[in-house]
Design a protein around this motif. Structure first.
Motif, PDB file in Angstrom:
ATOM      1  N   PHE A 255       0.770  -1.242   0.000  1.00  0.00           N
ATOM      2  CA  PHE A 255       0.000   0.000   0.000  1.00  0.00           C
ATOM      3  C   PHE A 255       0.808   1.304   0.000  1.00  0.00           C
ATOM      4  O   PHE A 255       0.314   2.316  -0.485  1.00  0.00           O
ATOM      5  N   PHE A 256       2.015   1.295   0.561  1.00  0.00           N
ATOM      6  CA  PHE A 256       2.614   2.572   0.940  1.00  0.00           C
ATOM      7  C   PHE A 256       3.861   2.968   0.155  1.00  0.00           C
ATOM      8  O   PHE A 256       4.573   3.892   0.561  1.00  0.00           O
ATOM      9  N   ILE A 257       4.172   2.299  -0.939  1.00  0.00           N
ATOM     10  CA  ILE A 257       5.298   2.730  -1.760  1.00  0.00           C
ATOM     11  C   ILE A 257       4.987   4.121  -2.307  1.00  0.00           C
ATOM     12  O   ILE A 257       3.890   4.387  -2.805  1.00  0.00           O
ATOM     13  N   ASP A 258       5.966   5.025  -2.184  1.00  0.00           N
ATOM     14  CA  ASP A 258       5.857   6.441  -2.568  1.00  0.00           C
ATOM     15  C   ASP A 258       5.028   7.260  -1.580  1.00  0.00           C
ATOM     16  O   ASP A 258       4.805   8.453  -1.802  1.00  0.00           O
ATOM     17  N   LYS A 259       4.594   6.639  -0.489  1.00  0.00           N
ATOM     18  CA  LYS A 259       3.869   7.372   0.550  1.00  0.00           C
ATOM     19  C   LYS A 259       4.875   8.035   1.499  1.00  0.00           C
ATOM     20  O   LYS A 259       5.974   7.510   1.730  1.00  0.00           O
ATOM     21  N   ASP A 260       4.519   9.176   2.050  1.00  0.00           N
ATOM     22  CA  ASP A 260       5.372   9.845   3.032  1.00  0.00           C
ATOM     23  C   ASP A 260       5.574   8.925   4.233  1.00  0.00           C
ATOM     24  O   ASP A 260       4.602   8.491   4.870  1.00  0.00           O
ATOM     25  N   GLU A 261       6.811   8.626   4.555  1.00  0.00           N
ATOM     26  CA  GLU A 261       7.093   7.633   5.599  1.00  0.00           C
ATOM     27  C   GLU A 261       6.661   8.082   6.991  1.00  0.00           C
ATOM     28  O   GLU A 261       6.604   7.278   7.928  1.00  0.00           O
ATOM     29  N   ARG A 262       6.333   9.344   7.151  1.00  0.00           N
ATOM     30  CA  ARG A 262       5.918   9.835   8.474  1.00  0.00           C
ATOM     31  C   ARG A 262       4.453   9.541   8.778  1.00  0.00           C
ATOM     32  O   ARG A 262       4.014   9.695   9.923  1.00  0.00           O
ATOM     33  N   ILE A 263       3.688   9.109   7.767  1.00  0.00           N
ATOM     34  CA  ILE A 263       2.251   8.921   7.966  1.00  0.00           C
ATOM     35  C   ILE A 263       1.867   7.517   8.450  1.00  0.00           C
ATOM     36  O   ILE A 263       1.122   7.384   9.430  1.00  0.00           O
ATOM     37  N   PRO A 264       2.327   6.416   7.815  1.00  0.00           N
ATOM     38  CA  PRO A 264       1.895   5.081   8.263  1.00  0.00           C
ATOM     39  C   PRO A 264       2.121   4.781   9.742  1.00  0.00           C
ATOM     40  O   PRO A 264       1.310   4.048  10.333  1.00  0.00           O
ATOM     41  N   PRO A 265       3.185   5.315  10.402  1.00  0.00           N
ATOM     42  CA  PRO A 265       3.349   4.995  11.831  1.00  0.00           C
ATOM     43  C   PRO A 265       2.148   5.371  12.698  1.00  0.00           C
ATOM     44  O   PRO A 265       1.931   4.751  13.745  1.00  0.00           O
ATOM     45  N   TYR A 266       1.341   6.365  12.288  1.00  0.00           N
ATOM     46  CA  TYR A 266       0.139   6.681  13.072  1.00  0.00           C
ATOM     47  C   TYR A 266      -0.770   5.457  13.159  1.00  0.00           C
ATOM     48  O   TYR A 266      -1.323   5.146  14.221  1.00  0.00           O
ATOM     49  N   MET A 267      -0.929   4.770  12.029  1.00  0.00           N
ATOM     50  CA  MET A 267      -1.781   3.583  12.019  1.00  0.00           C
ATOM     51  C   MET A 267      -1.132   2.445  12.790  1.00  0.00           C
ATOM     52  O   MET A 267      -1.787   1.754  13.586  1.00  0.00           O
ATOM     53  N   TRP A 268       0.150   2.216  12.541  1.00  0.00           N
ATOM     54  CA  TRP A 268       0.828   1.099  13.196  1.00  0.00           C
ATOM     55  C   TRP A 268       0.816   1.261  14.722  1.00  0.00           C
ATOM     56  O   TRP A 268       0.621   0.301  15.455  1.00  0.00           O
TER      57      TRP A 268
END
Length: 438
Positions: A255-268
């Motif tokens: 899902f997260f290739i090219d996504k800003d790496e600072r955003i997914p940690p909120y979900m995790w």
């Protein structure tokens, strides 16, 4: 590489080792990228500058004590003798080579204990000694107190990769037939610059140079599937990861290739799947790269390896969906879809696809839902309550969100979607989700 080793190199020859320090250089990169090949070339060019040399290859198949026996015997030029224990091997190393200028290569190191018990202290070896470690995991080099030089081996550039493919498929010549040349370019592009996979595919196809059907099938197959010899190369590294890190890796691959790496940690973090050093661990495996603007980057083969792990299960047992047709199949028949954790779809330009909130009701473990450029219908109260990330960008229509039960949501993205502008509605939304990220 020679500069990092402190070796004067001119006209294709290694002339001398500079300085009396003992130096360690790690050759790092993806599996199959050519680390061992580079180490062999450097070793053969340098070996005449040292009193004794040893190249320990294929270390994963041998116990550390056996490797100690082999290393000691090679450096002492004696018959191999059994050791009582690893501790005895360390003591032997400490006492035997402190006055000897040696060149040692440890190939394909998987565990820092291998390093600690074979070349753990630089004081074990004489002035001017050089130690080369090839590994796909830089973390194994953390055991040294002294700084370790790192040489990163990158995948081949497309024109070099094509040259390598032609060497093995056509004995170095460019094919005379235009279609073979076009298929060669497509195959190399799908493989992505890893010499091991390029040589494997080219060698197999060289036996089928008069069979365009096989070439076409291979080209089409590689666009959608991981090369068969690649998955086993990465699986042991994947299985060694903590379960939290495995889930992070699969999320990024799907899902997260090219996504800003600072955003997914909120979900995790909200799902208790977050490892603070997770990103760094994946980078040290060379499974993850950081883009210029913090975007997550991943080699195509690593991405396909992660997705292949998911695709091995039948649809209703899969946990992530990024392919439109696969996702529609599960949404048309959602019974038994409890294992689904993430769905990420973007509707193609010019198409009109509608999704009903009721279609996700049978997915209690769904935590990530992205439906971009879609028509969203139904009532949001039917969305599963464990959602942490809801992404409805560029949607032509979406239902009202203020009457919702999604208390666990931490990320909501409605960019460029047709949403109500009534401030009263948004104030009610903020009452429900006072702390999440827009």
């Amino acid at each position: 590489m020679m500069r990092k080793l402190g070796v004067v190199y001119r006209d294709g020859r290694a002339n001398r080792v500079c300085g009396g320090d003992v130096r360690v250089v790690g050759i790092c990169g993806l599996r199959g990228v050519g680390k061992t090949t580079l180490a062999k070339v450097v070793y053969n060019k340098m070996r005449s500058l040292f009193q004794e040399c040893s190249f320990l290859e294929d270390m994963k198949a041998e116990e550390v004590k056996s490797l100690q026996e082999r290393l000691i015997a090679t450096l002492q030029k004696r018959r191999r003798e059994p050791l009582d224990s690893c501790s005895a091997g360390i003591k032997n190393m400490e006492n035997s080579f402190s006055d000897m200028k040696v060149l040692i290569v440890l190939d394909d190191v998987r565990d820092d204990q291998q390093i600690k018990r074979l070349v753990g202290k630089l004081t074990w070896f004489g002035p001017g000694s050089r130690i080369i470690v090839t590994t796909d995991n830089e973390k194994v080099l953390n055991g040294y107190d002294e700084a370790v030089e790192i040489y990163d081996v990158q995948p081949m550039e497309p024109h070099h990769a094509l040259q390598l493919f032609r060497r093995y498929a056509f004995l170095g010549e460019a094919p005379q037939d235009y279609e073979y040349d076009s298929l060669s370019i497509d195959i190399v592009k799908a493989i992505g610059g890893l010499p091991m996979a390029i040589i494997h595919q080219a060698s197999n196809l060289s036996k089928k140079r008069n069979d365009k059907g096989t070439w076409r099938y291979t080209s089409d197959h590689l666009k959608n599937r991981l090369p068969e010899d690649i998955s086993p190369c990465f699986m042991d590294s994947y299985e060694s990861l903590h379960s939290h890190l495995q889930r992070m890796f699969l999320d990024i691959a799907c899902f997260f290739i090219d996504k800003d790496e600072r955003i997914p940690p909120y979900m995790w973090k909200a799902c208790d799947h977050y490892s603070p050093l997770g990103m760094d661990s994946l980078r040290k495996l060379h499974w993850l790269e950081k883009g210029e603007n913090n975007e997550l980057r991943m080699h195509n083969l690593i991405r396909d390896f992660g997705r292949d792990i998911i695709k091995r299960k039948v649809n209703h047992k899969r946990c992530r969906f990024w392919n439109h047709s696969d996702a529609l199949e599960i949404l048309d028949n959602p019974k038994g879809s409890e294992s689904v954790e993430g769905i990420g779809l973007t509707v193609e330009e010019g198409h009109v696809d509608s999704f009903k909130c009721e279609g996700f009701r049978e997915m209690p473990n769904l935590r990530y839902l992205r439906l971009d450029r879609a028509n969203i219908q139904g009532e949001t109260k039917n969305l599963p309550p464990n959602l942490r990330w809801l992404d409805w960008r560029d949607c032509r229509s979406i239902p009202e969100l203020h009457d919702t039960h999604l208390k666990n949501l931490v990320i909501l993205d409605l960019s460029r979607s047709l949403v109500p502008q009534d401030p009263k509605i948004w104030s009610r939304i903020m009452e429900v989700w006072p702390t999440f990220t827009f």
